[in-house]
Design a protein around this motif. Structure first.
Motif, PDB file in Angstrom:
ATOM      1  N   PHE A 181      16.320 -22.735  24.006  1.00  0.00           N
ATOM      2  CA  PHE A 181      17.747 -22.823  24.308  1.00  0.00           C
ATOM      3  C   PHE A 181      18.064 -24.193  24.888  1.00  0.00           C
ATOM      4  CE2 PHE A 181      16.251 -18.460  24.896  1.00  0.00           C
ATOM      5  CZ  PHE A 181      17.049 -17.783  23.982  1.00  0.00           C
ATOM      6  N   ASP A 182      19.260 -24.698  24.571  1.00  0.00           N
ATOM      7  CA  ASP A 182      19.619 -26.033  25.059  1.00  0.00           C
ATOM      8  C   ASP A 182      19.902 -26.000  26.566  1.00  0.00           C
ATOM      9  OD1 ASP A 182      22.726 -25.865  25.535  1.00  0.00           O
ATOM     10  OD2 ASP A 182      22.362 -24.894  23.595  1.00  0.00           O
ATOM     11  N   GLU A 183      19.820 -27.159  27.168  1.00  0.00           N
ATOM     12  CA  GLU A 183      19.901 -27.277  28.618  1.00  0.00           C
ATOM     13  C   GLU A 183      21.262 -26.846  29.161  1.00  0.00           C
ATOM     14  OE1 GLU A 183      18.243 -28.112  32.371  1.00  0.00           O
ATOM     15  OE2 GLU A 183      17.361 -27.856  30.369  1.00  0.00           O
ATOM     16  N   ASP A 184      22.331 -27.201  28.465  1.00  0.00           N
ATOM     17  CA  ASP A 184      23.668 -26.834  28.955  1.00  0.00           C
ATOM     18  C   ASP A 184      23.829 -25.317  29.035  1.00  0.00           C
ATOM     19  OD1 ASP A 184      24.367 -29.458  29.188  1.00  0.00           O
ATOM     20  OD2 ASP A 184      25.395 -29.577  27.260  1.00  0.00           O
ATOM     21  N   ARG A 185      23.300 -24.628  28.034  1.00  0.00           N
ATOM     22  CA  ARG A 185      23.399 -23.172  28.037  1.00  0.00           C
ATOM     23  C   ARG A 185      22.626 -22.569  29.208  1.00  0.00           C
ATOM     24  NH1 ARG A 185      21.848 -19.171  22.936  1.00  0.00           N
ATOM     25  NH2 ARG A 185      22.336 -17.182  24.005  1.00  0.00           N
ATOM     26  N   MET A 191      24.062 -20.914  36.805  1.00  0.00           N
ATOM     27  CA  MET A 191      25.144 -20.943  37.784  1.00  0.00           C
ATOM     28  C   MET A 191      25.936 -19.629  37.768  1.00  0.00           C
ATOM     29  SD  MET A 191      24.737 -23.701  39.378  1.00  0.00           S
ATOM     30  CE  MET A 191      26.250 -23.645  40.323  1.00  0.00           C
ATOM     31  N   SER A 192      26.199 -19.105  36.584  1.00  0.00           N
ATOM     32  CA  SER A 192      26.978 -17.870  36.489  1.00  0.00           C
ATOM     33  C   SER A 192      26.210 -16.689  37.073  1.00  0.00           C
ATOM     34  CB  SER A 192      27.347 -17.589  35.030  1.00  0.00           C
ATOM     35  OG  SER A 192      28.153 -18.626  34.501  1.00  0.00           O
ATOM     36  N   ALA A 193      24.922 -16.597  36.741  1.00  0.00           N
ATOM     37  CA  ALA A 193      24.111 -15.497  37.270  1.00  0.00           C
ATOM     38  C   ALA A 193      23.972 -15.608  38.784  1.00  0.00           C
ATOM     39  CB  ALA A 193      22.735 -15.494  36.605  1.00  0.00           C
ATOM     40  N   ARG A 194      23.852 -16.820  39.283  1.00  0.00           N
ATOM     41  CA  ARG A 194      23.758 -17.003  40.737  1.00  0.00           C
ATOM     42  C   ARG A 194      25.055 -16.562  41.413  1.00  0.00           C
ATOM     43  NH1 ARG A 194      20.190 -19.466  44.018  1.00  0.00           N
ATOM     44  NH2 ARG A 194      20.936 -20.275  46.005  1.00  0.00           N
ATOM     45  N   ALA A 221      21.659 -10.870  32.465  1.00  0.00           N
ATOM     46  CA  ALA A 221      22.127 -10.171  31.264  1.00  0.00           C
ATOM     47  C   ALA A 221      23.649 -10.125  31.214  1.00  0.00           C
ATOM     48  CB  ALA A 221      21.556  -8.752  31.235  1.00  0.00           C
ATOM     49  N   ILE A 222      24.303 -10.026  32.370  1.00  0.00           N
ATOM     50  CA  ILE A 222      25.766 -10.066  32.404  1.00  0.00           C
ATOM     51  C   ILE A 222      26.261 -11.416  31.903  1.00  0.00           C
ATOM     52  CG2 ILE A 222      27.755 -10.114  33.975  1.00  0.00           C
ATOM     53  CD1 ILE A 222      26.303  -8.041  35.701  1.00  0.00           C
ATOM     54  N   THR A 223      25.510 -12.464  32.230  1.00  0.00           N
ATOM     55  CA  THR A 223      25.910 -13.821  31.851  1.00  0.00           C
ATOM     56  C   THR A 223      25.547 -14.135  30.405  1.00  0.00           C
ATOM     57  OG1 THR A 223      25.607 -14.556  34.129  1.00  0.00           O
ATOM     58  CG2 THR A 223      25.653 -16.254  32.435  1.00  0.00           C
ATOM     59  N   GLN A 253      21.267   0.108  33.852  1.00  0.00           N
ATOM     60  CA  GLN A 253      21.829   0.828  35.000  1.00  0.00           C
ATOM     61  C   GLN A 253      22.262  -0.150  36.095  1.00  0.00           C
ATOM     62  OE1 GLN A 253      18.765   3.562  36.218  1.00  0.00           O
ATOM     63  NE2 GLN A 253      18.834   4.710  34.295  1.00  0.00           N
ATOM     64  N   CYS A 254      21.447  -1.170  36.316  1.00  0.00           N
ATOM     65  CA  CYS A 254      21.785  -2.176  37.323  1.00  0.00           C
ATOM     66  C   CYS A 254      23.006  -2.988  36.885  1.00  0.00           C
ATOM     67  CB  CYS A 254      20.587  -3.089  37.570  1.00  0.00           C
ATOM     68  SG  CYS A 254      20.778  -4.192  38.990  1.00  0.00           S
ATOM     69  N   VAL A 255      23.070  -3.326  35.604  1.00  0.00           N
ATOM     70  CA  VAL A 255      24.234  -4.054  35.080  1.00  0.00           C
ATOM     71  C   VAL A 255      25.507  -3.264  35.330  1.00  0.00           C
ATOM     72  CG1 VAL A 255      25.390  -4.791  32.955  1.00  0.00           C
ATOM     73  CG2 VAL A 255      22.994  -5.394  33.343  1.00  0.00           C
TER      74      VAL A 255
END
Length: 364
Positions: A181-185, A191-194, A221-223, A253-255
């Motif tokens: 996967f590319d770095e930007d992704r 950042m989003s998961a954090r 997984a949400i991100t 379940q956690c999601v």
């Protein structure tokens, strides 16, 4: 070598603070029931007694208030510009405290301050008490420290809280190693998961039901679900597909739990008039049914400190020989007795009167 899961199962967090949803609901029901009984008895014992008794909070209403005060704890920690780990630890301390203590028993507005200050200690961050209280309105150092020992008891002295932040950093490093996967992704996903981890699991019961790694995978997984799928394919290659499905079921379940409180609600809801309108009736209800003996934590702490220093009751004087073997003799009675002994020629052993003055006794 022990696996990460095996090491986690040895921690106090897993042993003391992991529950199934049914178990956690049962504990909260018992906590609420016990608080209602105790507070009712104390209100009846006041002078004059409270009659009729107030309408007590239900377990569901307590949980709603707990979520609100958890957000306030995060807001207070953010005000002090504390690190992410300290903010998260303070929030978890508050939620653990009110698992076995009712919000009706101890005032949450005071406890959340203590949780923030004590979280600094637990995470090795020094903050002067005076600096801390200067930043908060209507707060004294004594009020912050008054609940510290109560807090320690309630969280069962389990000060080490395992968070999923480092696990997320490790997962992103592993994904970079795959070079797929590319770095930007990856940076965006990181950042989003954090952002999810800094809010969603802290205001829900995720820490009680899932491990830090499971919470991390759920946030990732949400991100970006594809990143998690790729990691699991790499890690679980060659294993039974049923095992992977089992892992995905837990993550799912956690999601679902994390999505109940997305990070956007921190600003969009908990700062809105809608939230204030929903909380005001519950806060008014709480004020009417609080424990009268624990409303003032400072006074409660002072009473506990003063109790051991009170003068003990005077011990009865040791009994004299005369009290044990007969009535005490007056000086006149003792003189008369000495005269009778001398006149009778000694103390029954036939010794002459002079022997009475012999320090070693008469002749054998």
């Amino acid at each position: 070598m022990a696996t990460e899961d095996a090491r986690y199962r040895q921690t106090s967090q897993y042993r003391l603070w992991s529950f199934s949803p049914t178990q956690l609901a049962s504990v909260r029901e018992q906590t609420n029931s016990l608080a209602r009984t105790n507070i009712a008895n104390r209100l009846k014992a006041t002078s004059p007694p409270v009659d009729p008794l107030p309408d007590f909070l239900t377990p569901e209403e307590e949980l709603t208030l707990l979520t609100f005060y958890t957000v306030e704890t995060l807001r207070a920690a953010t005000h002090f510009k504390l690190s992410t780990d300290i903010r998260a630890t303070a929030a978890i301390f508050l939620r653990r405290f009110y698992t076995t203590n009712s919000i009706m028993t101890y005032p949450p507005t005071e406890l959340l301050k203590t949780c923030v200050f004590f979280a600094c200690k637990a995470e090795g961050h020094f903050m002067r008490l005076q600096k801390f209280v200067d930043e908060l309105p209507n707060t004294t150092g004594e009020s912050v420290l008054a609940a510290e020992y109560v807090l320690c008891q309630a969280i069962r002295f389990a000060f080490d809280v395992k968070h999923p932040f480092r696990a997320l950093d490790g997962a992103i490093m592993e994904l970079r190693r795959y070079a797929v996967f590319d770095e930007d992704r990856l940076n965006h996903a990181h950042m989003s998961a954090r952002g999810v981890l800094k809010f969603s699991p802290l205001v829900t019961d995720a820490y009680c039901h899932f491990t830090p790694s499971q919470i991390m995978f759920a946030a990732l997984a949400i991100t970006d679900r594809e990143l998690v799928e790729h990691m699991l394919d790499q890690v679980m290659s060659g294993q039974d597909p049923a095992e992977k499905e089992k892992v995905w079921a837990v993550i799912g379940q956690c999601v679902e739990m994390l999505q109940r409180e997305p990070p956007e609600r921190f600003e969009n809801y908990y700062r809105s008039p809608e939230c204030s309108k929903a909380m005001k009736p519950l806060i008014r209800k709480l004020k009417k049914c609080r424990d009268p003996d624990r409303v003032d934590l400072v006074a409660l702490q002072r009473a506990r400190k003063e109790a051991p220093t009170q003068k003990p009751r005077a011990k009865p004087l040791a009994a004299k020989d005369g009290d044990v073997f007969g009535s005490a003799l007056s000086e006149k009675d003792r003189d008369a007795k000495r005269r009778r002994v001398v006149e009778n020629g000694g103390g029954g052993g036939g010794a002459p009167p002079a022997a009475l003055n012999d320090p070693f006794g008469g002749a054998l």
